[in-house]
Design a protein around this motif. Structure first.
Motif, PDB file in Angstrom:
ATOM      1  N   THR A 190      40.596  29.722  38.659  1.00 17.32           N
ATOM      2  CA  THR A 190      41.839  28.969  38.825  1.00 17.32           C
ATOM      3  C   THR A 190      42.547  28.795  37.484  1.00 17.32           C
ATOM      4  OG1 THR A 190      40.938  27.743  40.715  1.00 17.32           O
ATOM      5  CG2 THR A 190      42.839  26.786  39.608  1.00 17.32           C
ATOM      6  N   GLY A 191      41.773  28.452  36.450  1.00 18.33           N
ATOM      7  CA  GLY A 191      42.341  28.306  35.113  1.00 18.33           C
ATOM      8  C   GLY A 191      42.861  29.621  34.561  1.00 18.33           C
ATOM      9  N   MET A 192      42.119  30.707  34.794  1.00 21.56           N
ATOM     10  CA  MET A 192      42.540  32.017  34.295  1.00 21.56           C
ATOM     11  C   MET A 192      43.837  32.482  34.956  1.00 21.56           C
ATOM     12  SD  MET A 192      40.690  33.157  31.853  1.00 21.56           S
ATOM     13  CE  MET A 192      41.174  34.888  31.868  1.00 21.56           C
ATOM     14  N   ILE A 193      43.926  32.274  36.269  1.00 24.30           N
ATOM     15  CA  ILE A 193      45.156  32.661  36.969  1.00 24.30           C
ATOM     16  C   ILE A 193      46.334  31.828  36.475  1.00 24.30           C
ATOM     17  CG2 ILE A 193      46.306  32.624  39.223  1.00 24.30           C
ATOM     18  CD1 ILE A 193      43.570  33.332  40.458  1.00 24.30           C
ATOM     19  N   GLY A 194      46.114  30.544  36.273  1.00 20.10           N
ATOM     20  CA  GLY A 194      47.180  29.684  35.789  1.00 20.10           C
ATOM     21  C   GLY A 194      47.618  30.009  34.373  1.00 20.10           C
ATOM     22  N   ALA A 195      46.654  30.435  33.539  1.00 20.56           N
ATOM     23  CA  ALA A 195      46.953  30.663  32.117  1.00 20.56           C
ATOM     24  C   ALA A 195      47.367  32.093  31.809  1.00 20.56           C
ATOM     25  CB  ALA A 195      45.731  30.311  31.270  1.00 20.56           C
ATOM     26  N   ALA A 196      47.113  33.034  32.715  1.00 22.96           N
ATOM     27  CA  ALA A 196      47.322  34.456  32.412  1.00 22.96           C
ATOM     28  C   ALA A 196      48.759  34.761  32.001  1.00 22.96           C
ATOM     29  CB  ALA A 196      46.922  35.310  33.617  1.00 22.96           C
ATOM     30  N   ALA A 197      49.725  34.238  32.760  1.00 23.30           N
ATOM     31  CA  ALA A 197      51.125  34.518  32.438  1.00 23.30           C
ATOM     32  C   ALA A 197      51.520  33.916  31.097  1.00 23.30           C
ATOM     33  CB  ALA A 197      52.037  34.001  33.546  1.00 23.30           C
ATOM     34  N   LEU A 198      51.001  32.716  30.804  1.00 26.86           N
ATOM     35  CA  LEU A 198      51.323  32.067  29.533  1.00 26.86           C
ATOM     36  C   LEU A 198      50.756  32.863  28.363  1.00 26.86           C
ATOM     37  CD1 LEU A 198      52.535  29.766  27.959  1.00 26.86           C
ATOM     38  CD2 LEU A 198      50.484  28.414  28.402  1.00 26.86           C
ATOM     39  N   ILE A 199      49.537  33.372  28.513  1.00 28.13           N
ATOM     40  CA  ILE A 199      48.955  34.217  27.460  1.00 28.13           C
ATOM     41  C   ILE A 199      49.800  35.473  27.282  1.00 28.13           C
ATOM     42  CG2 ILE A 199      46.928  35.565  26.787  1.00 28.13           C
ATOM     43  CD1 ILE A 199      45.243  33.554  28.390  1.00 28.13           C
ATOM     44  N   GLY A 200      50.232  36.053  28.404  1.00 29.64           N
ATOM     45  CA  GLY A 200      51.105  37.227  28.331  1.00 29.64           C
ATOM     46  C   GLY A 200      52.410  36.927  27.631  1.00 29.64           C
ATOM     47  N   LEU A 201      52.944  35.722  27.859  1.00 30.41           N
ATOM     48  CA  LEU A 201      54.168  35.307  27.173  1.00 30.41           C
ATOM     49  C   LEU A 201      54.012  35.349  25.665  1.00 30.41           C
ATOM     50  CD1 LEU A 201      55.290  32.272  29.355  1.00 30.41           C
ATOM     51  CD2 LEU A 201      56.781  34.136  28.685  1.00 30.41           C
ATOM     52  N   LEU A 202      52.884  34.838  25.182  1.00 32.50           N
ATOM     53  CA  LEU A 202      52.642  34.819  23.740  1.00 32.50           C
ATOM     54  C   LEU A 202      52.578  36.240  23.192  1.00 32.50           C
ATOM     55  CD1 LEU A 202      49.894  32.023  23.626  1.00 32.50           C
ATOM     56  CD2 LEU A 202      52.336  31.798  23.168  1.00 32.50           C
ATOM     57  N   VAL A 203      51.919  37.126  23.929  1.00 31.09           N
ATOM     58  CA  VAL A 203      51.796  38.519  23.486  1.00 31.09           C
ATOM     59  C   VAL A 203      53.159  39.212  23.511  1.00 31.09           C
ATOM     60  CG1 VAL A 203      50.759  40.762  23.989  1.00 31.09           C
ATOM     61  CG2 VAL A 203      49.402  38.678  24.244  1.00 31.09           C
ATOM     62  N   GLY A 204      53.874  39.057  24.623  1.00 22.77           N
ATOM     63  CA  GLY A 204      55.171  39.709  24.756  1.00 22.77           C
ATOM     64  C   GLY A 204      56.181  39.240  23.729  1.00 22.77           C
ATOM     65  N   ILE A 221      53.282  29.727  40.881  1.00 21.27           N
ATOM     66  CA  ILE A 221      51.838  29.928  40.989  1.00 21.27           C
ATOM     67  C   ILE A 221      51.131  28.629  41.378  1.00 21.27           C
ATOM     68  CG2 ILE A 221      51.371  29.465  38.548  1.00 21.27           C
ATOM     69  CD1 ILE A 221      49.629  32.070  40.803  1.00 21.27           C
ATOM     70  N   GLY A 222      51.690  27.475  40.978  1.00 26.17           N
ATOM     71  CA  GLY A 222      51.088  26.202  41.347  1.00 26.17           C
ATOM     72  C   GLY A 222      51.068  26.005  42.849  1.00 26.17           C
ATOM     73  N   TRP A 268      40.544  38.873  39.685  1.00 25.47           N
ATOM     74  CA  TRP A 268      40.832  39.584  38.441  1.00 25.47           C
ATOM     75  C   TRP A 268      42.093  40.424  38.564  1.00 25.47           C
ATOM     76  CZ3 TRP A 268      41.438  44.758  37.907  1.00 25.47           C
ATOM     77  CH2 TRP A 268      40.895  45.603  38.897  1.00 25.47           C
ATOM     78  N   GLU A 269      42.407  40.922  39.769  1.00 25.96           N
ATOM     79  CA  GLU A 269      43.650  41.681  39.962  1.00 25.96           C
ATOM     80  C   GLU A 269      44.862  40.793  39.716  1.00 25.96           C
ATOM     81  OE1 GLU A 269      42.421  44.949  43.388  1.00 25.96           O
ATOM     82  OE2 GLU A 269      43.008  42.917  43.992  1.00 25.96           O
ATOM     83  N   LEU A 270      44.796  39.573  40.231  1.00 31.13           N
ATOM     84  CA  LEU A 270      45.912  38.649  40.035  1.00 31.13           C
ATOM     85  C   LEU A 270      46.033  38.239  38.576  1.00 31.13           C
ATOM     86  CD1 LEU A 270      48.206  37.079  41.263  1.00 31.13           C
ATOM     87  CD2 LEU A 270      46.614  35.252  41.876  1.00 31.13           C
ATOM     88  N   VAL A 271      44.907  38.013  37.906  1.00 30.05           N
ATOM     89  CA  VAL A 271      44.930  37.668  36.484  1.00 30.05           C
ATOM     90  C   VAL A 271      45.598  38.788  35.686  1.00 30.05           C
ATOM     91  CG1 VAL A 271      43.509  37.309  34.425  1.00 30.05           C
ATOM     92  CG2 VAL A 271      42.938  36.120  36.540  1.00 30.05           C
ATOM     93  N   LEU A 283      45.630  29.998  47.662  1.00 27.00           N
ATOM     94  CA  LEU A 283      44.768  31.007  47.045  1.00 27.00           C
ATOM     95  C   LEU A 283      43.348  30.514  46.810  1.00 27.00           C
ATOM     96  CD1 LEU A 283      47.105  32.710  44.424  1.00 27.00           C
ATOM     97  CD2 LEU A 283      45.823  33.868  46.214  1.00 27.00           C
ATOM     98  N   GLU A 284      43.191  29.262  46.471  1.00 37.49           N
ATOM     99  CA  GLU A 284      41.859  28.743  46.137  1.00 37.49           C
ATOM    100  C   GLU A 284      40.848  28.955  47.258  1.00 37.49           C
ATOM    101  OE1 GLU A 284      42.517  24.751  44.842  1.00 37.49           O
ATOM    102  OE2 GLU A 284      43.076  25.343  42.806  1.00 37.49           O
ATOM    103  N   PRO A 285      41.163  28.605  48.513  1.00 35.85           N
ATOM    104  CA  PRO A 285      40.196  28.892  49.582  1.00 35.85           C
ATOM    105  C   PRO A 285      40.156  30.367  49.984  1.00 35.85           C
ATOM    106  CG  PRO A 285      42.126  27.777  50.479  1.00 35.85           C
ATOM    107  CD  PRO A 285      42.266  27.740  48.995  1.00 35.85           C
ATOM    108  N   VAL A 286      41.291  31.049  49.930  1.00 36.90           N
ATOM    109  CA  VAL A 286      41.330  32.455  50.362  1.00 36.90           C
ATOM    110  C   VAL A 286      40.492  33.335  49.444  1.00 36.90           C
ATOM    111  CG1 VAL A 286      42.821  34.487  50.598  1.00 36.90           C
ATOM    112  CG2 VAL A 286      43.560  32.282  51.511  1.00 36.90           C
ATOM    113  N   LEU A 287      40.644  33.160  48.133  1.00 37.94           N
ATOM    114  CA  LEU A 287      39.893  33.968  47.170  1.00 37.94           C
ATOM    115  C   LEU A 287      38.631  33.272  46.685  1.00 37.94           C
ATOM    116  CD1 LEU A 287      42.790  35.448  44.960  1.00 37.94           C
ATOM    117  CD2 LEU A 287      41.661  36.467  46.940  1.00 37.94           C
ATOM    118  N   GLN A 288      38.359  32.087  47.238  1.00 38.76           N
ATOM    119  CA  GLN A 288      37.183  31.307  46.856  1.00 38.76           C
ATOM    120  C   GLN A 288      37.124  31.111  45.337  1.00 38.76           C
ATOM    121  OE1 GLN A 288      33.892  33.466  48.652  1.00 38.76           O
ATOM    122  NE2 GLN A 288      34.240  32.495  50.635  1.00 38.76           N
ATOM    123  N   LEU A 289      38.214  30.584  44.818  1.00 39.28           N
ATOM    124  CA  LEU A 289      38.356  30.419  43.374  1.00 39.28           C
ATOM    125  C   LEU A 289      37.566  29.219  42.882  1.00 39.28           C
ATOM    126  CD1 LEU A 289      42.215  30.986  43.045  1.00 39.28           C
ATOM    127  CD2 LEU A 289      40.403  32.677  42.705  1.00 39.28           C
TER     128      LEU A 289
END
Length: 361
Positions: free
Chosen positions: A58-72, A40-41, A110-113, A47-53
């Protein structure tokens, strides 16, 4: 998965072909974790210019998988105790494949998050599932080495992701889609390799399914193996609330806090490696990949060293001293203004090396 047809007992079993394959495919979970959290890095560079992040997305996309890890990890350790290791061992990879491919077709942040969060849940679920399966099959004398390979696999995944991202980055403006979807390839290979893995005999015994457990034991360890070769299996269920009792609460907090403080900055470094290394002027353009690769060597070296150091120094002293050196390294990076490049690199290297002994115990 083809089963071995040899051995005398369970705990004294040789390292059969089945156990070797089980170790490799079980290590696929940490490998995918490292791959998904690192790729993702590279993708964010496009992604930043394409989705105008902005900074928030940017922080949410980077952190989303890690948050999911904690839940899973929190939920599916309990689920796998109820349903068994075998089914969950394969279904979580199917989920990763599906959602990784869906990432290629997103058009809004939000779809990617959402997809990254769901992938994180599946990856997080694999830790207690695969770790339990490997631990319950592994002979005593090989258990430490087999578990140690799981720690190394994370960094192997991160390195492969870095290489894949670097090679894809300048191929097209839509290379980010292929970067994110590429996680489906190793997941598909692992799913095929895991197919046919038998259920854990210890879990079967715990559920009273002794005949099935005996069949698996003889298939895996040989005709001379029996249920008597298994370690003692607790007959009473342990409630999660026991972790809050005085006897265990202090130990639980010790492990949990150290784990949290180790994981958070480590994953931040990997997720935002291009931006962080560029901010420290460790490479211009795509040259940051060189510094990234060298730092990965220190992470991997620390992993290998920790496998021997833990038995020499003990788990508690090793984790405490590792955190002392990691803290000093982060202080150099965070508070020394205008530090020369060699000192910045040394800070990253020291942090990387001692990060693994801090986590391995």
């Amino acid at each position: 998965m083809k089963l071995a047809n040899q051995s005398s007992g369970v705990e004294d079993s040789p390292l059969t072909p089945f156990l070797k394959r089980l170790t490799v495919y079980t290590s696929g979970g940490p490998f995918l974790d490292g791959y998904i959290l690192t790729i993702i890095g590279m993708a964010l560079l496009q992604l930043e210019p394409v989705l105008q992040l902005d900074a928030f997305w940017t922080g949410m996309i980077g952190a989303a998988a890690l948050i999911g890890l904690l839940v899973g990890g929190a939920i599916f350790g309990y689920v796998t105790d109820l349903t068994g290791r075998q089914f969950m061992y394969q279904i979580d990879l199917v989920v990763i494949i599906i959602f990784s491919i869906l990432q290629m077709f997103i058009s809004t942040p939000w779809e990617l998050v959402a997809l990254r969060f769901l992938i994180g849940i599946a990856v997080g679920a694999d830790y207690p599932i695969a770790t339990a399966l490997l631990t319950e099959f592994s002979p005593r004398k090989y258990r430490g080495a087999m578990m140690g390979l799981l720690a190394s696999a994370w960094y192997a995944g991160a390195v492969v992701a870095g290489i894949a991202g670097y090679l894809l980055l300048n191929t097209s403006p839509d290379a980010w889609r292929w970067m994110l979807g590429s996680a489906a390839i190793p997941a598909l290979i692992l799913a095929a390799g895991r197919w046919g893995t038998p259920e854990s005999p210890r879990w079967l015994v715990g559920k009273g399914r002794t005949a099935e457990a005996l069949t698996v034991i003889k298939q895996v360890y040989g005709s001379h193996a029996s249920l008597a070769d298994l370690d003692e299996i607790p007959s009473e269920k342990t409630k999660i609330s026991r972790l809050l009792e005085p006897e265990y609460f202090k130990k639980t907090m010790f492990v949990s806090l150290f784990w949290t403080f180790q994981v958070a900055p480590c994953f931040a470094i990997y997720t935002f490696a291009p931006q962080i290394l560029a901010a420290f002027h460790l490479g211009s353009g795509n040259d940051w990949i060189i510094g990234y690769a060298i730092i990965n060597i220190f992470f991997l070296t620390g992993t290998i060293a920790s496998m021997s150091l833990v038995n020499h120094f003990g788990r508690r002293p090793l984790i405490i001293w590792s955190f002392i050196f990691m803290t000093l390294a982060m202080l150099v990076l965070g508070i020394v203004p205008g530090a020369p490049a060699w000192l910045i690199f040394l800070g990253f290297a020291v942090y990387a090396f001692f990060s693994r002994p801090a986590k391995y115990p």
